[in-house]
Design a protein around this motif. Structure first.
Motif, PDB file in Angstrom:
ATOM      1  N   GLN A 144      -2.117  -7.540   9.885  1.00 56.67           N
ATOM      2  CA  GLN A 144      -2.627  -8.291  11.032  1.00 56.67           C
ATOM      3  C   GLN A 144      -2.105  -7.706  12.342  1.00 56.67           C
ATOM      4  N   LEU A 145      -0.846  -7.302  12.370  1.00 51.34           N
ATOM      5  CA  LEU A 145      -0.282  -6.687  13.572  1.00 51.34           C
ATOM      6  C   LEU A 145      -0.955  -5.350  13.878  1.00 51.34           C
ATOM      7  N   VAL A 146      -1.228  -4.570  12.838  1.00 54.05           N
ATOM      8  CA  VAL A 146      -1.913  -3.288  13.034  1.00 54.05           C
ATOM      9  C   VAL A 146      -3.319  -3.546  13.573  1.00 54.05           C
ATOM     10  N   LYS A 147      -4.017  -4.484  12.972  1.00 59.06           N
ATOM     11  CA  LYS A 147      -5.386  -4.807  13.392  1.00 59.06           C
ATOM     12  C   LYS A 147      -5.420  -5.292  14.837  1.00 59.06           C
ATOM     13  N   ALA A 148      -4.404  -6.041  15.251  1.00 64.22           N
ATOM     14  CA  ALA A 148      -4.332  -6.560  16.620  1.00 64.22           C
ATOM     15  C   ALA A 148      -3.832  -5.510  17.602  1.00 64.22           C
ATOM     16  N   GLY A 149      -3.464  -4.331  17.110  1.00 65.81           N
ATOM     17  CA  GLY A 149      -2.984  -3.266  17.980  1.00 65.81           C
ATOM     18  C   GLY A 149      -1.545  -3.455  18.435  1.00 65.81           C
ATOM     19  N   LYS A 150      -0.807  -4.339  17.779  1.00 66.52           N
ATOM     20  CA  LYS A 150       0.579  -4.617  18.157  1.00 66.52           C
ATOM     21  C   LYS A 150       1.572  -3.773  17.363  1.00 66.52           C
ATOM     22  N   GLN A 151       1.078  -3.087  16.361  1.00 66.73           N
ATOM     23  CA  GLN A 151       1.934  -2.245  15.531  1.00 66.73           C
ATOM     24  C   GLN A 151       1.101  -1.062  15.065  1.00 66.73           C
ATOM     25  N   GLN A 152       1.735   0.070  14.924  1.00 57.23           N
ATOM     26  CA  GLN A 152       1.043   1.263  14.445  1.00 57.23           C
ATOM     27  C   GLN A 152       1.039   1.268  12.925  1.00 57.23           C
ATOM     28  N   GLY A 153      -0.098   1.664  12.347  1.00 56.43           N
ATOM     29  CA  GLY A 153      -0.203   1.756  10.896  1.00 56.43           C
ATOM     30  C   GLY A 153       0.662   2.879  10.353  1.00 56.43           C
ATOM     31  N   ARG A 154       0.956   2.802   9.059  1.00 55.30           N
ATOM     32  CA  ARG A 154       1.758   3.840   8.410  1.00 55.30           C
ATOM     33  C   ARG A 154       0.836   4.810   7.683  1.00 55.30           C
ATOM     34  N   PRO A 155       1.244   6.049   7.571  1.00 56.50           N
ATOM     35  CA  PRO A 155       0.430   7.023   6.821  1.00 56.50           C
ATOM     36  C   PRO A 155       0.368   6.649   5.343  1.00 56.50           C
ATOM     37  N   VAL A 156      -0.751   6.942   4.709  1.00 53.68           N
ATOM     38  CA  VAL A 156      -0.934   6.627   3.304  1.00 53.68           C
ATOM     39  C   VAL A 156       0.105   7.335   2.433  1.00 53.68           C
ATOM     40  N   GLU A 157       0.556   8.520   2.851  1.00 55.23           N
ATOM     41  CA  GLU A 157       1.574   9.245   2.092  1.00 55.23           C
ATOM     42  C   GLU A 157       2.860   8.420   1.983  1.00 55.23           C
ATOM     43  N   GLU A 158       3.179   7.703   3.057  1.00 53.41           N
ATOM     44  CA  GLU A 158       4.380   6.849   3.045  1.00 53.41           C
ATOM     45  C   GLU A 158       4.217   5.719   2.029  1.00 53.41           C
ATOM     46  N   LEU A 159       3.036   5.121   1.984  1.00 51.94           N
ATOM     47  CA  LEU A 159       2.764   4.056   1.016  1.00 51.94           C
ATOM     48  C   LEU A 159       2.862   4.591  -0.408  1.00 51.94           C
ATOM     49  N   LEU A 160       2.269   5.739  -0.656  1.00 50.35           N
ATOM     50  CA  LEU A 160       2.307   6.317  -2.006  1.00 50.35           C
ATOM     51  C   LEU A 160       3.731   6.657  -2.430  1.00 50.35           C
ATOM     52  N   ALA A 161       4.518   7.176  -1.512  1.00 46.97           N
ATOM     53  CA  ALA A 161       5.921   7.480  -1.822  1.00 46.97           C
ATOM     54  C   ALA A 161       6.675   6.196  -2.165  1.00 46.97           C
ATOM     55  N   GLU A 162       6.393   5.141  -1.422  1.00 50.08           N
ATOM     56  CA  GLU A 162       7.041   3.851  -1.679  1.00 50.08           C
ATOM     57  C   GLU A 162       6.648   3.325  -3.055  1.00 50.08           C
ATOM     58  N   LEU A 163       5.384   3.454  -3.420  1.00 47.32           N
ATOM     59  CA  LEU A 163       4.924   2.989  -4.729  1.00 47.32           C
ATOM     60  C   LEU A 163       5.555   3.786  -5.868  1.00 47.32           C
ATOM     61  N   ARG A 164       5.764   5.086  -5.660  1.00 44.01           N
ATOM     62  CA  ARG A 164       6.392   5.910  -6.695  1.00 44.01           C
ATOM     63  C   ARG A 164       7.833   5.496  -6.940  1.00 44.01           C
ATOM     64  N   GLU A 165       8.484   4.901  -5.958  1.00 39.14           N
ATOM     65  CA  GLU A 165       9.882   4.489  -6.095  1.00 39.14           C
ATOM     66  C   GLU A 165      10.041   3.169  -6.833  1.00 39.14           C
ATOM     67  N   LEU A 166       8.942   2.434  -7.008  1.00 37.88           N
ATOM     68  CA  LEU A 166       9.018   1.153  -7.700  1.00 37.88           C
ATOM     69  C   LEU A 166       9.385   1.364  -9.168  1.00 37.88           C
ATOM     70  N   PRO A 167      10.170   0.432  -9.747  1.00 35.02           N
ATOM     71  CA  PRO A 167      10.503   0.557 -11.174  1.00 35.02           C
ATOM     72  C   PRO A 167       9.244   0.400 -12.022  1.00 35.02           C
ATOM     73  N   ASN A 168       9.213   1.102 -13.140  1.00 36.48           N
ATOM     74  CA  ASN A 168       8.083   1.032 -14.060  1.00 36.48           C
ATOM     75  C   ASN A 168       8.107  -0.311 -14.768  1.00 36.48           C
ATOM     76  N   GLN A 169       7.074  -1.117 -14.600  1.00 36.62           N
ATOM     77  CA  GLN A 169       7.019  -2.446 -15.198  1.00 36.62           C
ATOM     78  C   GLN A 169       6.562  -2.419 -16.655  1.00 36.62           C
ATOM     79  N   ASP A 170       6.099  -1.270 -17.138  1.00 36.25           N
ATOM     80  CA  ASP A 170       5.643  -1.170 -18.525  1.00 36.25           C
ATOM     81  C   ASP A 170       6.787  -0.955 -19.488  1.00 36.25           C
ATOM     82  N   ALA A 171       7.929  -0.542 -19.004  1.00 36.63           N
ATOM     83  CA  ALA A 171       9.054  -0.202 -19.888  1.00 36.63           C
ATOM     84  C   ALA A 171       9.720  -1.414 -20.467  1.00 36.63           C
TER      85      ALA A 171
END
Length: 89
Positions: free
Chosen positions: A62-89
């Motif tokens: 919502q902040l990004v959409k309102a122009g009050k915050q800059q969006g993050r690059p998708v690479e940053e999101l993907l890196a963050e997701l790779r750091e999550l623990p594997n829930q299948d284990a």
């Protein structure tokens, strides 16, 4: 089942002797609710953490959409997701 009570000198019950098979059955039954309660509590904590993180993501969008915050690059999101623990284990 032949349960025996141990009495002190005053005749007060101080212990119980239970046949080993009965004791094992009792222990098994006692562990089930504890394990179930732990699993529910753990699942509930995971659910609450997910809900809070999702709320934060929505606020951020919502902040990004309102122009009050800059969006993050998708690479940053993907890196963050790779750091999550594997829930299948």
């Amino acid at each position: 089942m032949s349960v025996q009570f141990v009495l002190d000198a005053a005749g007060k019950q101080t212990a119980v002797l239970v046949p080993i098979r009965e004791w094992e059955r009792i222990q098994k039954n006692l562990q089930k609710p504890a394990a179930a309660k732990k699993a529910v509590a753990s699942g509930q904590a995971d659910k609450e953490r997910f809900k809070e993180e999702f709320r934060e993501a929505v606020r951020e969008m919502q902040l990004v959409k309102a122009g009050k915050q800059q969006g993050r690059p998708v690479e940053e999101l993907l890196a963050e997701l790779r750091e999550l623990p594997n829930q299948d284990a």
